[in-house]
Motif scaffolding. Structure first.
Motif, PDB file in Angstrom:
ATOM      1  N   TRP A 237     132.346   3.441  31.812  1.00 13.75           N
ATOM      2  CA  TRP A 237     132.344   3.955  30.429  1.00 13.75           C
ATOM      3  C   TRP A 237     133.250   5.190  30.325  1.00 13.75           C
ATOM      4  O   TRP A 237     134.060   5.298  29.400  1.00 13.75           O
ATOM      5  CB  TRP A 237     130.911   4.293  30.039  1.00 13.75           C
ATOM      6  CG  TRP A 237     130.732   4.767  28.627  1.00 13.75           C
ATOM      7  CD1 TRP A 237     130.779   6.049  28.177  1.00 13.75           C
ATOM      8  CD2 TRP A 237     130.471   3.960  27.477  1.00 13.75           C
ATOM      9  NE1 TRP A 237     130.563   6.098  26.828  1.00 13.75           N
ATOM     10  CE2 TRP A 237     130.365   4.834  26.364  1.00 13.75           C
ATOM     11  CE3 TRP A 237     130.311   2.586  27.268  1.00 13.75           C
ATOM     12  CZ2 TRP A 237     130.105   4.376  25.066  1.00 13.75           C
ATOM     13  CZ3 TRP A 237     130.047   2.134  25.981  1.00 13.75           C
ATOM     14  CH2 TRP A 237     129.947   3.018  24.898  1.00 13.75           C
ATOM     15  N   ARG A 301     129.449  -3.812  21.884  1.00 17.14           N
ATOM     16  CA  ARG A 301     129.444  -2.346  21.891  1.00 17.14           C
ATOM     17  C   ARG A 301     130.435  -1.844  22.946  1.00 17.14           C
ATOM     18  O   ARG A 301     131.246  -0.949  22.699  1.00 17.14           O
ATOM     19  CB  ARG A 301     128.016  -1.880  22.205  1.00 17.14           C
ATOM     20  CG  ARG A 301     127.791  -0.404  22.219  1.00 17.14           C
ATOM     21  CD  ARG A 301     126.298  -0.163  22.467  1.00 17.14           C
ATOM     22  NE  ARG A 301     125.998   1.258  22.486  1.00 17.14           N
ATOM     23  CZ  ARG A 301     126.086   2.020  23.565  1.00 17.14           C
ATOM     24  NH1 ARG A 301     126.460   1.514  24.715  1.00 17.14           N
ATOM     25  NH2 ARG A 301     125.773   3.311  23.493  1.00 17.14           N
ATOM     26  N   HIS A 305     134.074   0.153  22.623  1.00 15.04           N
ATOM     27  CA  HIS A 305     134.396   1.353  23.404  1.00 15.04           C
ATOM     28  C   HIS A 305     135.743   1.202  24.123  1.00 15.04           C
ATOM     29  O   HIS A 305     136.516   2.153  24.219  1.00 15.04           O
ATOM     30  CB  HIS A 305     133.273   1.615  24.404  1.00 15.04           C
ATOM     31  CG  HIS A 305     133.556   2.743  25.348  1.00 15.04           C
ATOM     32  ND1 HIS A 305     133.502   4.053  24.947  1.00 15.04           N
ATOM     33  CD2 HIS A 305     133.914   2.749  26.654  1.00 15.04           C
ATOM     34  CE1 HIS A 305     133.814   4.822  25.981  1.00 15.04           C
ATOM     35  NE2 HIS A 305     134.057   4.067  27.018  1.00 15.04           N
TER      36      HIS A 305
ATOM     37  N   ARG B 429     137.144   6.659  18.656  1.00 16.74           N
ATOM     38  CA  ARG B 429     136.524   6.000  19.803  1.00 16.74           C
ATOM     39  C   ARG B 429     135.021   6.298  19.862  1.00 16.74           C
ATOM     40  O   ARG B 429     134.629   7.460  19.780  1.00 16.74           O
ATOM     41  CB  ARG B 429     137.185   6.542  21.053  1.00 16.74           C
ATOM     42  CG  ARG B 429     137.168   5.629  22.206  1.00 16.74           C
ATOM     43  CD  ARG B 429     138.040   6.321  23.240  1.00 16.74           C
ATOM     44  NE  ARG B 429     137.248   6.628  24.391  1.00 16.74           N
ATOM     45  CZ  ARG B 429     137.153   5.802  25.407  1.00 16.74           C
ATOM     46  NH1 ARG B 429     137.773   4.659  25.367  1.00 16.74           N
ATOM     47  NH2 ARG B 429     136.430   6.120  26.449  1.00 16.74           N
ATOM     48  N   ASP B 430     134.240   5.241  19.959  1.00 15.90           N
ATOM     49  CA  ASP B 430     132.781   5.313  20.071  1.00 15.90           C
ATOM     50  C   ASP B 430     132.076   5.756  18.792  1.00 15.90           C
ATOM     51  O   ASP B 430     130.859   5.976  18.802  1.00 15.90           O
ATOM     52  CB  ASP B 430     132.349   6.214  21.238  1.00 15.90           C
ATOM     53  CG  ASP B 430     132.821   5.679  22.567  1.00 15.90           C
ATOM     54  OD1 ASP B 430     132.927   4.445  22.690  1.00 15.90           O
ATOM     55  OD2 ASP B 430     133.119   6.479  23.462  1.00 15.90           O
ATOM     56  N   TRP B 457     127.103   6.260  16.683  1.00 22.87           N
ATOM     57  CA  TRP B 457     127.769   6.930  17.809  1.00 22.87           C
ATOM     58  C   TRP B 457     127.252   6.328  19.102  1.00 22.87           C
ATOM     59  O   TRP B 457     126.050   6.397  19.384  1.00 22.87           O
ATOM     60  CB  TRP B 457     127.482   8.444  17.768  1.00 22.87           C
ATOM     61  CG  TRP B 457     128.096   9.189  18.925  1.00 22.87           C
ATOM     62  CD1 TRP B 457     129.287   8.928  19.540  1.00 22.87           C
ATOM     63  CD2 TRP B 457     127.532  10.318  19.608  1.00 22.87           C
ATOM     64  NE1 TRP B 457     129.514   9.827  20.555  1.00 22.87           N
ATOM     65  CE2 TRP B 457     128.459  10.698  20.625  1.00 22.87           C
ATOM     66  CE3 TRP B 457     126.355  11.055  19.457  1.00 22.87           C
ATOM     67  CZ2 TRP B 457     128.222  11.760  21.482  1.00 22.87           C
ATOM     68  CZ3 TRP B 457     126.122  12.117  20.304  1.00 22.87           C
ATOM     69  CH2 TRP B 457     127.053  12.469  21.310  1.00 22.87           C
ATOM     70  N   GLN B 458     128.196   5.762  19.849  1.00 22.54           N
ATOM     71  CA  GLN B 458     127.837   5.224  21.156  1.00 22.54           C
ATOM     72  C   GLN B 458     128.019   6.357  22.155  1.00 22.54           C
ATOM     73  O   GLN B 458     129.091   6.543  22.738  1.00 22.54           O
ATOM     74  CB  GLN B 458     128.724   4.029  21.465  1.00 22.54           C
ATOM     75  CG  GLN B 458     128.478   2.902  20.469  1.00 22.54           C
ATOM     76  CD  GLN B 458     129.459   1.765  20.570  1.00 22.54           C
ATOM     77  OE1 GLN B 458     130.354   1.782  21.401  1.00 22.54           O
ATOM     78  NE2 GLN B 458     129.276   0.779  19.728  1.00 22.54           N
ATOM     79  N   THR B 464     122.611   5.020  22.182  1.00 20.55           N
ATOM     80  CA  THR B 464     123.254   4.891  20.878  1.00 20.55           C
ATOM     81  C   THR B 464     122.484   5.735  19.874  1.00 20.55           C
ATOM     82  O   THR B 464     121.251   5.738  19.869  1.00 20.55           O
ATOM     83  CB  THR B 464     123.252   3.419  20.404  1.00 20.55           C
ATOM     84  OG1 THR B 464     123.938   2.633  21.367  1.00 20.55           O
ATOM     85  CG2 THR B 464     123.950   3.266  19.057  1.00 20.55           C
TER      86      THR B 464
END
Lengths: 326, 692
Positions: A237, A301, A305, B429-430, B457-458, B464
Motif C-alpha cells: 500500500w 479499493r 489506490h 489518491r485514496d 478516505w482509504q 476506511t
C-alpha cells in the motif's frame, strides 16, 4: 369470497401458465438421445461449506456431454472391497477421484483396473504418484500473469517468495509463463516464514512503484495470513505495489486480485479427461495439469489506490468484488 | 432471571473455545478458497457491486439459515441500528431505524429486487402484510440513512432491498418443511435450472399459523367501559396473529433480458390487538400483492457504458373485515359491535432507465431517469356506524355500503417523473468524493430536490473512513392527503413531503484476517413531520399537517470475529437519542440501546449450532404519555442443524425466546393498550429440507 380484480386475474393466469410450462420444459431438456459413458465420481463426504465445492464439481462433470455420473461419497475409513464392487456393479468406465481421500481410495481400484482422473487436490512436485492424471487445485501461473497484464498493464516485474521443497515445480512453470507474457520473474527461495519476511522486506525496499507486482502462492510456509500478509499489504500500500494471489480471502484484505477454482468448469474439464480415459485414449500432456478453470476476485479499493481504472464490462466480468460496500 | 439468561448465554458461547482441527481435504480446500468463510462466498452466486457509499449491511441466505429465521423481521432485528417492533392493528412490523418511529412506518423504503413495494394508501407495505418468507431470499441489502438521491421517495430512515434467488443460486430442486410453535406449518419448493438457454428460477412457499396468543389485560374498550358503565371489553384476552400465506416467484433470464414475476396471497390474517386497539378475535385482513418486471441490461453497446432499462408493474389489494369495538360498546348501541370493512386496491407502473459511464478518467458517472404512475383505483367500505358529534360512533341501523356515499377515502392517483445524476470522483489518491442529486416532480405535491455527498478516505489498506451527508424525503401518503369522514385523521391535500438531513461519519477497520470492526456516528434532523394535529376547540377533529421537527444523534458499532475455523462470533451495539423539537423531550418508542451477540459453531462435522441474544432497552414514552418507560428485554434464540448421512437431507431444530422472556413492544400514545403489546414467548420449531 372476494371479487376478482381483472388485472390480477390476468397476472395469475400468466403465472399459472408459466408454472404449467415448467414441467414441459424440464421434460424436453431431459429427453437426450446420447448413449452416455458411465463415470464414477469418488468424493470425500465432508460437511458444509466444503461439501458445496464437490457438489459443484460433480454438477460440472454431469454437464459434460456424453457422460452419466455415478457418485460415491467416501467416509474416512472407506472399504476398498465395497468400492471395487461398486465400480464393477455400475460399470464405471473411468473414475474421477476428488480430494485426497478420493485419490487415496482410487489407488485400490486395480481389479479390474479403471482409469483414474484426480481432481480437487493440491498436488505438489513431485506428485506422490508419478502416474497420476488430473487437475491440481493450484492455479496455472500463465492464467495469473495474463490477468495481471490485463488489470495492471504497467507491471513489468513479478516477485515471488517460495519454498523450493513445495513449489519448485510451480515456479518452473511460472518462469515459462512470465516469459510468455513479457514479464520478468524474480523467484526467491526460502525455507521458513522468518526468511520469507526478510525477502519480502528486500523486495519492497528495491521496488519500482507501478512496475512491480508481488505474487503470493498457496504456500503456508512463505505466506501466513496472521503475520506475513499484513506486512506485505502495508508495504505494498505504501509503495504502490500490486499484490496478487490464489486466495480470494486475501482479496478481501487488500490484495488486488486472486484467481480461485471455478468448480463447475473444473468439473467439466475433469469430465472430458475422464471421457478420454474411458475411451482408452492417451491423456494430453501434461498428465497432471494446473488449474485453468478459474474465477476472479478483485479488490476495487486497492485498484483505486493503485490508480487502475476498469471498464464497466471488466467489472461485470469479475466473479467477486470487494469491498462489498464502498 | 435476566442475569441467569445472560450468564447461560455467555456460557453457551464460551463453550466453543476448542480449536477445530481440519481434515486434509478441508485443509486443501481452505488453501484454495481462503477458508471456510470464503468457500461459502466463492461457491455462491456472483456478488454485485455496491451502488453508492453508505453505511450498509448485507445479510446472506446463509446468515438467514443459520439464525433459524423464518421471516424478514427476525432477520432485520440483527442489523445494528434497526429494531423490528410491531404495530397494534394487525401486528405488522415497524422497522425503527435510528430511532425514527411512526405508526405505519412509511419512513423505510422496502424494495424487492430494486423495485419499491410501497403502498400509496398508508405509505407502508400494506395493512395485510403477513410477513415475508425467507427461503427464496438470496440476500438483503440494508442501507441505514438517507437514500433519496438515488432511490427517491421514502428512502428516509433507511432502505431495505430484498434480492431473490436466481437459477444459478438454486441449481436443482430444493424442498423443505417446517412446523412448530403456535400451530405453525409450512413448506417450500425451489427450482433453478437452464432450459434452452433460458435460466429459470421458481419458488413456491406456503405457511399457515394460528399465531401466538399473548394476553392484553386492558384495551381501548376497557377505558370506554369505564365511561359508559359497560362491560363490553374482551380484555383480558389474547391478540390475534394467525393467518395463511402463499408466495410464488418466477425468474426467467436470457441474454440481456430478465423477466420476474411474483404473487403473495395473504388470507385470514388476525387483527393483532384490534383495528382500534380493542381486541377483535373475529375480524381479519387479507389481500394480495402481484408484481412483474422486465429488465434489459447491456454492456455491449460501448465499453464505457453500462445501460439498464426496466419496466415494472405492482398490484396490491388490502381487504379488511374489522370489529372495531366489541358487541355492547358505546352503551349497548352496537349489539354486533362497531364494524368497519375498508378495502383498498392499487396498481403502480414504473419505467426506469439508468446508466453508468466510465469514459472520464477518475470519474464514475451514474445517470438515470424514469416515470412512476400510482393509482389507488378503487376503495370500498361497508360499516354499521357513522361518527357523530364529539367523535362518538352512532349506529347506521345495519351494515351499509358507504363506498359511494361516505367512504374513508376516494380513489386518487399520482405521477412522478424524476432524473438523477451522480459522480464518483477520485480527486486525490485514496480520496473519493461522490456527489449526487435527484429531482422528483410529483403531480400532487410538486417538486423535490435531494442531494448527497460522500467523502471516502482509504486511510490504510485496512482502514476506511467515510463522511456522508444526504437529504431525503417521504411522500405524504394518500391517507394523509385525502382521508375523509374520519374526524380523528382528516387528510390535507396541501401537505408537503417530510424531509430529513443526515450527516454520518463511519469507519471500517480490519486489523487481522479474522477480525473486522465498524463504527459510525450520525446526526439527523427531520422537518415538516406529518402528523394528525387536533383542530382548535370547540372542534374535535384532527387534520394532517406538516408540524414540527425531530433531531437525533447516535452511534452504531459492530464486529465479526472468526475465532477458529469452526467458530464465529458477531455482535453489534446501537445507541440513539432522538428529541422531539416541539417539546424538547425524547421522541419515544424506539430503543435507546440495543446489543446483539451471535455465535455460530460447527462443533463436529455435519453439525452446526447457532445462538443469538438481542437486548433491547431504553424505550421512553412520547411527550404527554405518562406511562412508565417500557421495560428492557433480552431474548435468546438457538438453532441446531444437522446433515443426515450422505444425503441432501438437512434437519434443524430451533427454540425462539429460549428463556421465555415476557417481552413487550410499546403501544402508541396515549396508551389505548396501557400495558403495551406482548411479544411471543418460547416456541419450538423443527425443519427438514432436501436438496436434490
Amino acid at each position: 369470497m372476494f371479487p376478482m380484480i381483472p388485472a390480477i386475474s390476468r397476472g395469475r393466469k400468466a403465472l399459472v401458465a408459466l408454472c404449467l410450462a415448467l414441467p414441459w420444459l424440464i421434460g424436453a431438456a431431459a429427453a437426450s438421445p446420447v448413449v452416455p459413458v458411465v463415470i464414477g465420481v469418488l468424493y470425500p463426504d465432508i460437511p458444509a461449506p466444503y461439501r458445496e465445492v464437490f457438489t459443484q464439481i460433480i454438477a460440472g462433470v454431469r454437464a459434460t456431454p456424453g457422460i452419466m455420473v455415478r457418485r460415491y461419497p467416501l467416509e474416512q475409513d472407506a472399504d476398498p472391497v465395497a468400492l471395487r464392487r461398486w465400480v464393477r456393479t455400475h460399470g464405471c468406465r473411468a473414475v474421477i477421484a476428488l480430494g485426497r481421500r478420493g485419490v487415496a481410495a482410487a489407488h485400490d481400484l486395480d481389479d479390474p483396473p479403471v482409469p483414474v482422473i484426480a481432481g480437487a487436490v493440491l498436488i505438489t512436485d513431485p506428485p506422490a504418484d508419478p502416474g497420476l492424471v488430473g487437475i491440481s487445485l493450484a492455479p496455472d501461473p500463465a492464467r495469473l500473469f495474463a490477468r495481471l497484464r490485463e488489470l495492471a498493464p504497467a507491471v513489468r516485474r513479478v516477485a515471488v517468495v517460495y519454498n523450493p521443497i513445495h513449489s519448485a515445480w510451480l515456479i518452473g512453470r511460472a518462469r515459462e509463463a512470465a516469459r510468455a507474457q513479457g514479464l520478468q520473474l524474480t523467484a526467491l527461495g526460502v525455507g521458513d516464514l522468518r526468511a520469507a519476511v526478510d525477502q519480502y522486506r528486500r523486495i519492497f525496499e528495491e521496488s519500482d512503484p507501478g512496475r512491480l507486482a508481488v505474487w503470493l502462492p498457496q504456500d503456508p510456509t512463505t505466506v501466513d495470513a496472521r503475520l506475513v500478509l499484513p506486512l506485505v499489504l502495508q508495504a505494498a500500500w505504501d509503495r504502490d505495489v500490486a499484490v496478487f494471489s490464489s486466495n480470494p480471502a486475501y482479496v478481501a484484505r487488500g490484495v488486488l486480485f486472486a484467481l480461485y477454482p471455478n468448480n463447475m468448469a473444473m468439473g467439466t474439464s475433469l469430465g472430458r479427461m475422464a471421457l478420454r480415459a474411458a475411451r482408452r485414449r492417451r491423456p494430453r500432456a501434461p498428465r497432471l495439469r494446473l488449474l485453468r478453470d478459474l474465477s476472479i476476485a478483485v479488490n476495487l479499493r486497492t485498484a483505486d489506490h493503485l490508480g487502475l481504472v476498469f471498464t464497466g464490462r471488466q467489472v461485470q466480468g469479475f466473479d467477486l468484488v470487494f469491498p462489498v460496500s464502498r | 432471571m435476566r442475569l441467569v439468561s445472560i450468564m447461560v448465554f455467555i456460557a453457551l458461547l464460551s463453550m466453543v473455545s476448542r480449536v477445530h482441527a481440519e481434515a486434509p481435504d478441508e485443509s486443501d480446500l481452505a488453501r484454495a478458497y481462503g477458508g471456510a468463510e470464503f468457500v461459502t462466498v466463492a461457491t455462491g452466486a456472483r456478488q454485485p457491486l455496491a451502488r453508492a457509499p453508505a453505511v450498509a449491511t448485507v445479510i446472506t441466505a446463509r446468515d438467514i439459515r443459520e439464525i433459524g429465521a423464518t421471516n424478514l423481521a427476525q432477520v432485520l432485528e440483527t442489523v445494528p441500528g434497526i429494531h423490528a417492533s410491531v404495530s397494534g392493528p394487525g401486528y405488522n412490523p415497524i422497522f425503527m431505524i435510528r430511532g425514527i418511529y411512526s405508526d405505519f412506518n412509511p419512513e423505510v423504503l422496502m424494495l424487492v429486487n430494486g423495485i419499491p413495494i410501497t403502498n400509496l394508501f398508508l405509505g407502508n407495505r400494506s395493512q395485510a402484510w403477513g410477513g415475508m418468507p425467507v427461503e427464496d431470499i438470496s440476500r438483503i441489502e440494508v442501507i441505514r440513512g438517507p437514500g433519496s438521491a438515488l432511490y427517491g421517495a421514502d428512502a428516509f430512515a433507511g432502505v431495505i432491498n430484498i434480492v431473490t434467488k436466481t437459477a444459478d443460486e438454486i441449481r436443482g430442486t430444493r424442498i423443505g418443511m417446517r412446523g412448530g410453535g403456535f400451530g405453525t406449518y409450512g413448506g417450500w419448493i425451489l427450482h433453478g435450472g437452464n432450459y434452452r438457454d433460458t435460466k429459470v428460477a421458481f419458488a413456491l412457499q406456503a405457511r399457515t399459523t394460528d399465531g401466538f396468543h399473548g394476553t392484553v389485560d386492558q384495551d381501548a374498550q376497557t377505558a370506554l367501559d369505564r365511561l359508559f358503565g359497560t362491560q363490553a371489553s374482551l380484555a383480558p384476552g389474547s391478540v390475534n396473529t394467525g393467518g395463511r400465506r402463499l408466495d410464488a416467484r418466477l425468474d426467467l433470464a436470457r441474454g440481456h433480458w430478465r423477466f420476474r414475476t411474483g404473487y403473495q396471497g395473504r388470507f385470514g390474517y388476525g387483527t393483532g390487538a384490534g383495528g382500534s386497539f380493542a381486541l377483535d378475535p373475529v375480524g381479519s385482513g387479507g389481500g394480495h400483492r402481484f408484481n412483474a418486471d422486465l429488465t434489459y441490461h447491456t454492456l455491449d453497446l460501448n465499453p464505457n457504458w453500462d445501460l439498464k432499462a426496466r419496466l415494472s408493474y405492482f398490484d396490491v389489494a388490502t381487504k379488511t373485515d374489522l370489529v372495531l369495538f366489541p358487541p355492547g360498546a358505546f352503551g349497548g348501541t352496537f349489539p354486533n359491535g362497531v364494524i368497519g370493512n375498508p378495502d383498498v386496491f392499487e396498481r403502480q407502473g414504473r419505467l426506469d432507465l439508468s446508466a453508468f459511464y466510465t469514459g472520464f478518467r477518475r470519474h464514475r458517472v451514474r445517470i438515470g431517469t424514469g416515470v412512476f404512475y400510482g393509482d389507488m383505483y378503487k376503495t370500498r367500505e361497508t360499516k354499521n356506524f357513522t361518527i357523530g358529534p364529539g367523535g362518538i360512533p352512532t349506529p347506521l341501523g345495519g351494515l351499509v355500503d358507504v363506498s359511494q356515499s361516505a367512504p374513508f377515502i376516494r380513489p386518487h392517483h399520482r405521477t412522478d417523473a424524476y432524473v438523477y445524476l451522480q459522480d464518483e470522483w477520485d480527486f486525490v489518491r485514496d480520496w473519493a468524493l461522490t456527489a449526487g442529486v435527484r429531482y422528483d416532480r410529483y403531480s400532487d405535491f410538486g417538486g423535490t430536490t435531494n442531494p448527497r455527498l460522500a467523502l471516502v478516505w482509504q486511510a490504510r489498506y485496512d482502514l476506511t473512513a467515510k463522511l456522508l451527508y444526504g437529504r431525503a424525503f417521504r411522500a405524504p401518503s394518500f391517507a394523509e392527503q385525502y382521508n375523509i369522514n374520519n374526524p380523528v385523521a382528516l387528510g390535507n391535500p396541501n401537505l408537503k413531503p417530510e424531509t430529513i438531513n443526515t450527516a454520518e461519519l463511519a469507519f471500517d477497520y480490519q486489523p487481522t484476517p479474522a477480525f473486522r470492526a465498524g463504527v459510525d456516528i450520525f446526526h439527523y434532523r427531520m422537518s415538516d413531520i406529518i402528523r394528525f394535529v387536533p383542530e382548535p376547540a370547540p372542534a374535535t377533529s384532527a387534520t394532517a399537517l406538516n408540524s414540527g421537527s425531530q433531531t437525533g444523534n447516535g452511534l452504531e458499532a459492530e464486529f465479526t470475529w472468526h475465532a477458529t475455523p469452526a467458530f464465529t462470533l458477531r455482535g453489534n451495539y446501537a445507541f440513539q437519542r432522538s428529541i422531539d423539537d416541539r417539546t424538547g423531550t425524547d421522541a419515544g418508542m424506539a430503543p435507546e440501546h440495543q446489543i446483539y451477540l451471535r455465535g455460530d459453531w460447527r462443533f463436529i462435522p455435519g453439525w452446526s449450532w447457532d445462538a443469538q441474544g438481542n437486548w433491547v432497552a431504553g424505550r421512553r414514552r412520547v411527550a404527554g404519555d405518562n406511562r412508565p418507560p417500557v421495560g428492557p428485554y433480552l431474548i435468546v434464540d438457538t438453532t441446531l442443524r444437522h446433515r443426515v448421512g450422505h444425503t441432501g437431507l438437512h434437519v434443524a431444530a430451533s427454540i425462539r425466546n429460549l428463556f421465555d422472556r415476557r417481552a413487550k413492544e410499546p403501544s402508541p400514545a396515549p396508551g389505548l393498550i396501557p400495558d403495551d403489546l406482548p411479544l411471543p414467548g418460547r416456541s419450538f420449531y423443527i425443519e427438514a429440507r432436501y436438496d436434490f
